[in-house]
Design an enzyme around this catalytic site. Structure first.
Site, short mmCIF file in Angstrom:
data_model
loop_
_atom_site.label_atom_id
_atom_site.label_comp_id
_atom_site.label_asym_id
_atom_site.label_seq_id
_atom_site.Cartn_x
_atom_site.Cartn_y
_atom_site.Cartn_z
N HIS A 148 1.24 -0.83 -0.02
CA HIS A 148 0.36 -0.30 0.03
C HIS A 148 0.77 0.91 0.24
O HIS A 148 0.56 1.82 -0.69
CB HIS A 148 -1.14 0.20 1.68
CG HIS A 148 -1.90 1.20 1.66
ND1 HIS A 148 -3.34 1.07 1.00
CD2 HIS A 148 -1.08 2.56 2.28
CE1 HIS A 148 -3.45 2.23 1.36
NE2 HIS A 148 -2.44 3.42 1.91
N GLU A 149 2.24 1.25 1.12
CA GLU A 149 2.67 2.16 0.64
C GLU A 149 3.61 2.37 -0.50
O GLU A 149 3.68 3.49 -1.32
CB GLU A 149 3.74 2.37 2.10
CG GLU A 149 3.48 2.39 3.43
CD GLU A 149 2.51 3.20 3.68
OE1 GLU A 149 2.26 4.55 3.43
OE2 GLU A 149 1.20 3.85 4.68
N HIS A 152 1.57 4.62 -3.04
CA HIS A 152 1.49 6.12 -2.33
C HIS A 152 2.72 6.24 -3.60
O HIS A 152 2.25 7.73 -4.12
CB HIS A 152 1.63 6.49 -1.57
CG HIS A 152 0.38 6.00 -0.20
ND1 HIS A 152 -0.59 6.74 -0.88
CD2 HIS A 152 -0.02 5.45 0.71
CE1 HIS A 152 -2.26 5.95 -0.44
NE2 HIS A 152 -1.21 5.83 1.00
N GLU A 215 -6.18 6.92 -1.21
CA GLU A 215 -6.17 5.80 -0.61
C GLU A 215 -6.44 4.35 -0.56
O GLU A 215 -6.31 3.29 -0.95
CB GLU A 215 -7.12 5.71 0.96
CG GLU A 215 -6.33 7.00 1.63
CD GLU A 215 -4.56 6.91 2.14
OE1 GLU A 215 -4.62 5.45 2.19
OE2 GLU A 215 -4.26 7.60 2.38
N ASP A 219 -4.16 0.78 -2.25
CA ASP A 219 -5.56 -0.36 -1.89
C ASP A 219 -5.24 -0.85 -3.20
O ASP A 219 -5.13 -2.56 -2.83
CB ASP A 219 -6.74 -0.64 -0.86
CG ASP A 219 -6.51 0.13 0.26
OD1 ASP A 219 -5.36 0.14 0.29
OD2 ASP A 219 -7.94 0.60 0.83
ZN LIG Z 1 -2.37 4.86 2.61
#
Ligand SMILES: [Zn+2]
Length: 499
Positions: A148-149, A152, A215, A219
């Protein structure tokens, strides 16, 4: 080299990491230039400016990232244990290889903080809290948050934060971003954020909080990365679910990750249905994850006696596995029962003799038990089995220093530093220590300068280089190199004071 005790906020658990080893941080910070970018061609990097004009170039992004990392190191305690760090790095690189930007230069580091959290900084610097590793039940859960990071970064979600950062000097912006992501109170003058107005700080804070669309996308892309890498995509919904349930237990002490990543039933359902689309991945857990988590739990504990009691009881259970035995061995070690520790670990090594983690752990125990020759031999054997392994290399170098073989240690540190991946604070620290015993004085100064630089203290870094120039024995080439480096530090300091 007492002057090299640089950790500014050393908690008791961090002391243990420090005692066991030297700091380890990966990355591609290079010796000849403070800016990673000068060593990376712009071609294989995404251009962060292309969607909204020339906001920030790949080179600037890399500069900001390097400054961010130095600021992180000056503001918090990182886990210095090479084995724990090495594991996180390997898992991170495996995920990056399956991401949308496999050639982007990511750097992973572990923050000694019990809060369940992870964060993405500029330049692909991903921080993982110890609390996250300890809370995850298996590797796929940890990998879910890491993926997930990573997303980003690959999806350029930090773009908006750069907009505000652009109005400040680079070191100021980097210090500000680090303080916010680490949750450190602002106003830390050392971090170079003294001149930041409350408005500017508020702007960055807001822009570091990703939007709900960001977000969602992180995901979605994260799950895709998990699936591509062969790691079970159900790790993500499974971890979200447990965080969600745990909020009831936490009360007001909601895990850090939840305050920036609200886990709603909707979010869990969405990630679950995505995982269903991919199906079960082949890798849900790994023995290495379990071993590393046990290691972290025991080494990070403030109460080794209690840890020993827990692991003794766990190891007795019928379903007890290898990780419980490894945790038991470490608990014996930490409570001073070195014989029992070695015996327990030895039994594990009978079944799995080539595992690096067992070998370096055994050698560390041997060193402490005064079996120095055995320890050095075990490191050498392991290095011939895994040539160039940086975790083993660092352990070996530190052991050589401890054994009074500083010349060999210095040679080995320099050998490691030929590898760009090794150009990290801990390896420079080893070089500085070895050089202070066996090398010319100016070499100690040069090595120490790099250590101070990587810990974000530019003034001390400059002082060391100025000291180096006062010594005789530097070749013309070395003198020119030191002057060039001094010049870079001076420019960085000027940039910090500017704006
Ligand atoms: Zn996040």
């Amino acid at each position: 080299m007492a002057s090299l005790r640089l950790a500014t906020r050393v908690s008791s658990s961090a002391m243990i990491f420090r005692r066991l080893t030297v700091a380890l941080l990966s990355g591609s910070l290079i010796f000849t230039s403070p800016f990673v970018a000068s060593d990376v061609t712009g071609n294989d990097l995404p251009d962060f400016g292309d969607s909204s004009g020339s906001l920030i170039s790949p080179a600037q992004e890399m500069e900001l990232g390097a400054a961010f990392m130095r600021s992180v190191r000056s503001q918090t305690t990182l886990v210095n244990d090479p084995e724990i760090h090495g594991y996180i790095e390997q898992l991170g690189y495996r995920l990056v290889a399956s991401s949308d930007t496999p050639s982007y230069p990511f750097t992973f580091f572990v923050v000694d903080n019990p809060a369940v959290n992870a964060f993405a900084g500029p330049g692909g610097y991903i921080g993982i809290h110890t609390g996250l590793i300890l809370t995850a039940r298996n590797e796929s859960e940890l990998a879910g948050v890491m993926a997930h990071e990573i997303a980003h970064v690959t999806q350029r979600h930090l773009l908006r934060a750069y907009e505000s950062a652009n109005q400040m000097s680079l070191p100021t912006a980097a210090g500000m971003i680090a303080a916010i992501l680490l949750g450190v109170a602002t106003g830390n003058t050392e971090a170079g954020i003294a001149g930041v107005s409350a408005v500017q700080a508020g702007n960055i804070q807001r822009q570091l909080n990703f939007t709900r669309a960001n977000e969602k996308e992180a995901d979605r892309i994260g799950i895709q990365t998990l699936a591509r890498s062969g790691i079970d995509p159900y790790g993500m919904p499974s971890f979200f679910e447990r965080l969600h349930q745990s909020t009831r237990l936490y009360g007001n002490n909601v895990p850090e990750f939840l305050s920036t990543h609200p886990v709603t039933s909707n979010r869990i359902a969405e990630s679950m249905s995505r995982a269903e689309r991919y199906g079960r991945g082949k890798d849900r857990n790994s023995l290495e994850f379990q071993l590393i988590r046990a290691r972290l739990q025991v080494l990070d504990s403030d109460n080794p006696q209690e840890m020993l009691r827990q692991y003794q009881s766990m190891a007795k259970k019928r379903d007890a596995g290898v990780a419980e035995q490894y945790g038991l061995a470490l608990s014996y070690w930490r409570t001073g029962a070195i014989d029992k520790a070695q015996k327990t670990l030895h039994a594990l090594m009978q079944d799995d003799p080539d595992r690096v983690l067992y070998r370096t752990t055994m050698a560390e125990m041997q060193l402490e038990a005064g079996q120095t020759q055995e320890a050095l031999q075990l490191y050498r054997d392991t290095l011939s089995l895994y040539p160039g392994d940086l975790v083993v290399g660092q352990r070996y170098t530190a052991a050589l220093i401890q054994a009074g073989q500083a010349t060999k240690a210095r040679d080995y540190a320099l050998k490691m530093l030929r590898n760009k991946q090794a150009r990290t604070a801990p390896v420079y620290e080893l070089w500085a220590k070895a050089a202070s015993i066996s090398g010319p004085a100016w070499e100690t100064n040069i090595a120490s300068a790099e250590v101070y630089f990587l810990y974000g203290n530019l003034q001390l870094a400059k002082d060391q280089l100025q000291q180096a120039l006062k010594h005789d024995g530097l070749s013309q080439y070395e003198q020119a190199r030191v002057r060039a480096r001094l010049n870079e530090f001076t420019q960085l300091m000027a940039a910090r004071e500017h704006k």
